[in-house]
Motif scaffolding. Structure first.
Motif, PDB file in Angstrom:
ATOM      1  N   GLN A 297      64.120   4.952  56.683  1.00 56.80           N
ATOM      2  CA  GLN A 297      63.353   5.734  55.723  1.00 56.80           C
ATOM      3  C   GLN A 297      62.628   6.899  56.386  1.00 56.80           C
ATOM      4  O   GLN A 297      62.450   7.954  55.789  1.00 56.80           O
ATOM      5  N   LEU A 298      62.201   6.693  57.639  1.00 58.50           N
ATOM      6  CA  LEU A 298      61.429   7.710  58.344  1.00 58.50           C
ATOM      7  C   LEU A 298      62.287   8.819  58.951  1.00 58.50           C
ATOM      8  O   LEU A 298      61.856   9.967  59.024  1.00 58.50           O
ATOM      9  N   ILE A 299      63.489   8.462  59.386  1.00 56.82           N
ATOM     10  CA  ILE A 299      64.368   9.461  60.005  1.00 56.82           C
ATOM     11  C   ILE A 299      64.649  10.566  58.988  1.00 56.82           C
ATOM     12  O   ILE A 299      64.989  10.306  57.844  1.00 56.82           O
ATOM     13  N   GLY A 300      64.495  11.794  59.414  1.00 55.21           N
ATOM     14  CA  GLY A 300      64.719  12.942  58.536  1.00 55.21           C
ATOM     15  C   GLY A 300      63.443  13.532  57.965  1.00 55.21           C
ATOM     16  O   GLY A 300      63.467  14.600  57.367  1.00 55.21           O
ATOM     17  N   ALA A 301      62.310  12.828  58.144  1.00 57.68           N
ATOM     18  CA  ALA A 301      61.036  13.393  57.697  1.00 57.68           C
ATOM     19  C   ALA A 301      60.810  14.721  58.422  1.00 57.68           C
ATOM     20  O   ALA A 301      61.278  14.913  59.551  1.00 57.68           O
ATOM     21  N   THR A 302      60.099  15.633  57.780  1.00 58.58           N
ATOM     22  CA  THR A 302      59.802  16.919  58.421  1.00 58.58           C
ATOM     23  C   THR A 302      58.303  17.057  58.633  1.00 58.58           C
ATOM     24  O   THR A 302      57.495  16.582  57.836  1.00 58.58           O
ATOM     25  N   LEU A 303      57.977  17.694  59.737  1.00 57.79           N
ATOM     26  CA  LEU A 303      56.595  18.003  60.084  1.00 57.79           C
ATOM     27  C   LEU A 303      56.515  19.508  60.261  1.00 57.79           C
ATOM     28  O   LEU A 303      57.307  20.076  61.024  1.00 57.79           O
ATOM     29  N   PHE A 304      55.604  20.148  59.557  1.00 57.39           N
ATOM     30  CA  PHE A 304      55.474  21.602  59.628  1.00 57.39           C
ATOM     31  C   PHE A 304      54.054  21.935  60.056  1.00 57.39           C
ATOM     32  O   PHE A 304      53.089  21.497  59.419  1.00 57.39           O
ATOM     33  N   PHE A 305      53.924  22.670  61.156  1.00 59.97           N
ATOM     34  CA  PHE A 305      52.632  23.078  61.693  1.00 59.97           C
ATOM     35  C   PHE A 305      52.524  24.597  61.642  1.00 59.97           C
ATOM     36  O   PHE A 305      53.432  25.297  62.103  1.00 59.97           O
ATOM     37  N   THR A 306      51.424  25.106  61.105  1.00 57.57           N
ATOM     38  CA  THR A 306      51.245  26.551  60.984  1.00 57.57           C
ATOM     39  C   THR A 306      50.247  27.064  62.022  1.00 57.57           C
ATOM     40  O   THR A 306      49.491  26.287  62.610  1.00 57.57           O
ATOM     41  N   THR A 307      50.235  28.368  62.213  1.00 60.43           N
ATOM     42  CA  THR A 307      49.313  28.977  63.177  1.00 60.43           C
ATOM     43  C   THR A 307      47.864  28.857  62.733  1.00 60.43           C
ATOM     44  O   THR A 307      46.961  28.902  63.565  1.00 60.43           O
ATOM     45  N   ASP A 308      47.616  28.679  61.430  1.00 57.36           N
ATOM     46  CA  ASP A 308      46.239  28.532  60.958  1.00 57.36           C
ATOM     47  C   ASP A 308      45.793  27.062  60.927  1.00 57.36           C
ATOM     48  O   ASP A 308      44.862  26.689  60.222  1.00 57.36           O
ATOM     49  N   LYS A 309      46.494  26.225  61.701  1.00 57.19           N
ATOM     50  CA  LYS A 309      46.154  24.810  61.928  1.00 57.19           C
ATOM     51  C   LYS A 309      46.255  23.947  60.670  1.00 57.19           C
ATOM     52  O   LYS A 309      45.493  23.012  60.466  1.00 57.19           O
ATOM     53  N   ARG A 310      47.229  24.249  59.834  1.00 62.38           N
ATOM     54  CA  ARG A 310      47.550  23.407  58.685  1.00 62.38           C
ATOM     55  C   ARG A 310      48.844  22.657  58.996  1.00 62.38           C
ATOM     56  O   ARG A 310      49.678  23.145  59.757  1.00 62.38           O
ATOM     57  N   PHE A 311      48.988  21.476  58.425  1.00 63.00           N
ATOM     58  CA  PHE A 311      50.233  20.734  58.585  1.00 63.00           C
ATOM     59  C   PHE A 311      50.712  20.241  57.237  1.00 63.00           C
ATOM     60  O   PHE A 311      49.948  20.107  56.285  1.00 63.00           O
ATOM     61  N   ASN A 312      52.018  19.973  57.176  1.00 64.06           N
ATOM     62  CA  ASN A 312      52.660  19.398  56.009  1.00 64.06           C
ATOM     63  C   ASN A 312      53.716  18.432  56.520  1.00 64.06           C
ATOM     64  O   ASN A 312      54.626  18.842  57.232  1.00 64.06           O
ATOM     65  N   ILE A 313      53.563  17.161  56.192  1.00 69.54           N
ATOM     66  CA  ILE A 313      54.549  16.149  56.561  1.00 69.54           C
ATOM     67  C   ILE A 313      55.232  15.722  55.277  1.00 69.54           C
ATOM     68  O   ILE A 313      54.569  15.297  54.322  1.00 69.54           O
ATOM     69  N   THR A 314      56.561  15.845  55.237  1.00 67.61           N
ATOM     70  CA  THR A 314      57.321  15.514  54.035  1.00 67.61           C
ATOM     71  C   THR A 314      58.300  14.393  54.347  1.00 67.61           C
ATOM     72  O   THR A 314      59.054  14.465  55.324  1.00 67.61           O
ATOM     73  N   LEU A 315      58.266  13.367  53.491  1.00 66.94           N
ATOM     74  CA  LEU A 315      59.147  12.212  53.644  1.00 66.94           C
ATOM     75  C   LEU A 315      59.597  11.781  52.253  1.00 66.94           C
ATOM     76  O   LEU A 315      58.758  11.455  51.401  1.00 66.94           O
ATOM     77  N   ALA A 316      60.890  11.807  52.042  1.00 68.64           N
ATOM     78  CA  ALA A 316      61.476  11.357  50.770  1.00 68.64           C
ATOM     79  C   ALA A 316      60.810  12.028  49.561  1.00 68.64           C
ATOM     80  O   ALA A 316      60.498  11.374  48.573  1.00 68.64           O
ATOM     81  N   GLY A 317      60.546  13.315  49.670  1.00 72.56           N
ATOM     82  CA  GLY A 317      59.987  14.065  48.556  1.00 72.56           C
ATOM     83  C   GLY A 317      58.476  14.015  48.428  1.00 72.56           C
ATOM     84  O   GLY A 317      57.895  14.752  47.645  1.00 72.56           O
ATOM     85  N   ASP A 318      57.818  13.139  49.187  1.00 71.14           N
ATOM     86  CA  ASP A 318      56.358  13.067  49.178  1.00 71.14           C
ATOM     87  C   ASP A 318      55.802  13.838  50.363  1.00 71.14           C
ATOM     88  O   ASP A 318      56.376  13.818  51.451  1.00 71.14           O
ATOM     89  N   SER A 319      54.676  14.509  50.148  1.00 69.76           N
ATOM     90  CA  SER A 319      54.070  15.306  51.214  1.00 69.76           C
ATOM     91  C   SER A 319      52.638  14.887  51.478  1.00 69.76           C
ATOM     92  O   SER A 319      51.918  14.494  50.557  1.00 69.76           O
ATOM     93  N   VAL A 320      52.261  14.996  52.727  1.00 67.90           N
ATOM     94  CA  VAL A 320      50.871  14.845  53.149  1.00 67.90           C
ATOM     95  C   VAL A 320      50.508  16.163  53.809  1.00 67.90           C
ATOM     96  O   VAL A 320      51.214  16.623  54.709  1.00 67.90           O
ATOM     97  N   VAL A 321      49.429  16.783  53.358  1.00 68.82           N
ATOM     98  CA  VAL A 321      48.989  18.059  53.908  1.00 68.82           C
ATOM     99  C   VAL A 321      47.561  17.932  54.415  1.00 68.82           C
ATOM    100  O   VAL A 321      46.812  17.058  54.005  1.00 68.82           O
ATOM    101  N   GLY A 322      47.218  18.816  55.323  1.00 68.85           N
ATOM    102  CA  GLY A 322      45.865  18.818  55.857  1.00 68.85           C
ATOM    103  C   GLY A 322      45.756  19.775  57.020  1.00 68.85           C
ATOM    104  O   GLY A 322      46.544  20.718  57.143  1.00 68.85           O
ATOM    105  N   THR A 323      44.792  19.512  57.881  1.00 72.71           N
ATOM    106  CA  THR A 323      44.584  20.345  59.060  1.00 72.71           C
ATOM    107  C   THR A 323      44.867  19.526  60.317  1.00 72.71           C
ATOM    108  O   THR A 323      44.815  18.296  60.299  1.00 72.71           O
TER     109      THR A 323
END
Length: 129
Positions: free
Chosen positions: A54-80
């Motif tokens: 289930q975890l393989i294929g999840a994406t982690l996106f880190f921006t220069t303004d120190k925000r992140f977005n973790i997406t797994l199976a269509g659900d996202s967790v965002v924050g700093t």
């Protein structure tokens, strides 16, 4: 002096040294990463055997303004996030969950390996569309 060969060589040398400065962890983490493997800690011995799949294929996106977005199976967790000055840990503050800190086992242009608070190893590589 400004037109002398020695000045030109010195200028090139200085520019080369400045541009060869190694990339800092806070810069290397920026971008989109894809989880390619997950190694459970011994504490997770009794976990769902399908969890890794289930975890393989999840994406982690880190921006220069120190925000992140973790997406797994269509659900996202965002924050700093914040990569600590020592480059060995990264703090996450999700917008809707408790904060946590992961250890950075490896961080290069081609690999990001994190160890979560439980001891699970999260192995990622740059995401290629």
């Amino acid at each position: 002096m400004k037109n002398s060969p020695a000045f030109v060589i010195l200028s090139i040398l200085v520019i080369s040294l400045i541009s060869c400065k190694p990339a800092q962890p806070k810069d290397l983490i920026v971008g989109k990463w894809k989880m390619t493997d997950w190694v459970a800690s011994p504490k997770m011995a009794n976990s769902d055997p399908g969890l890794k799949d289930q975890l393989i294929g999840a994406t982690l996106f880190f921006t220069t303004d120190k925000r992140f977005n973790i997406t797994l199976a269509g659900d996202s967790v965002v924050g700093t996030y914040n990569v600590h000055d020592d480059g060995k840990t990264v703090s996450f503050q999700p917008d809707s969950l408790s904060a946590f800190v992961d250890s950075i086992q490896e961080l290069t242009k081609s690999s990001l390996i994190l160890i979560d608070p439980i001891g699970n190893k999260i192995i990622t590589t740059p995401y290629i569309d």
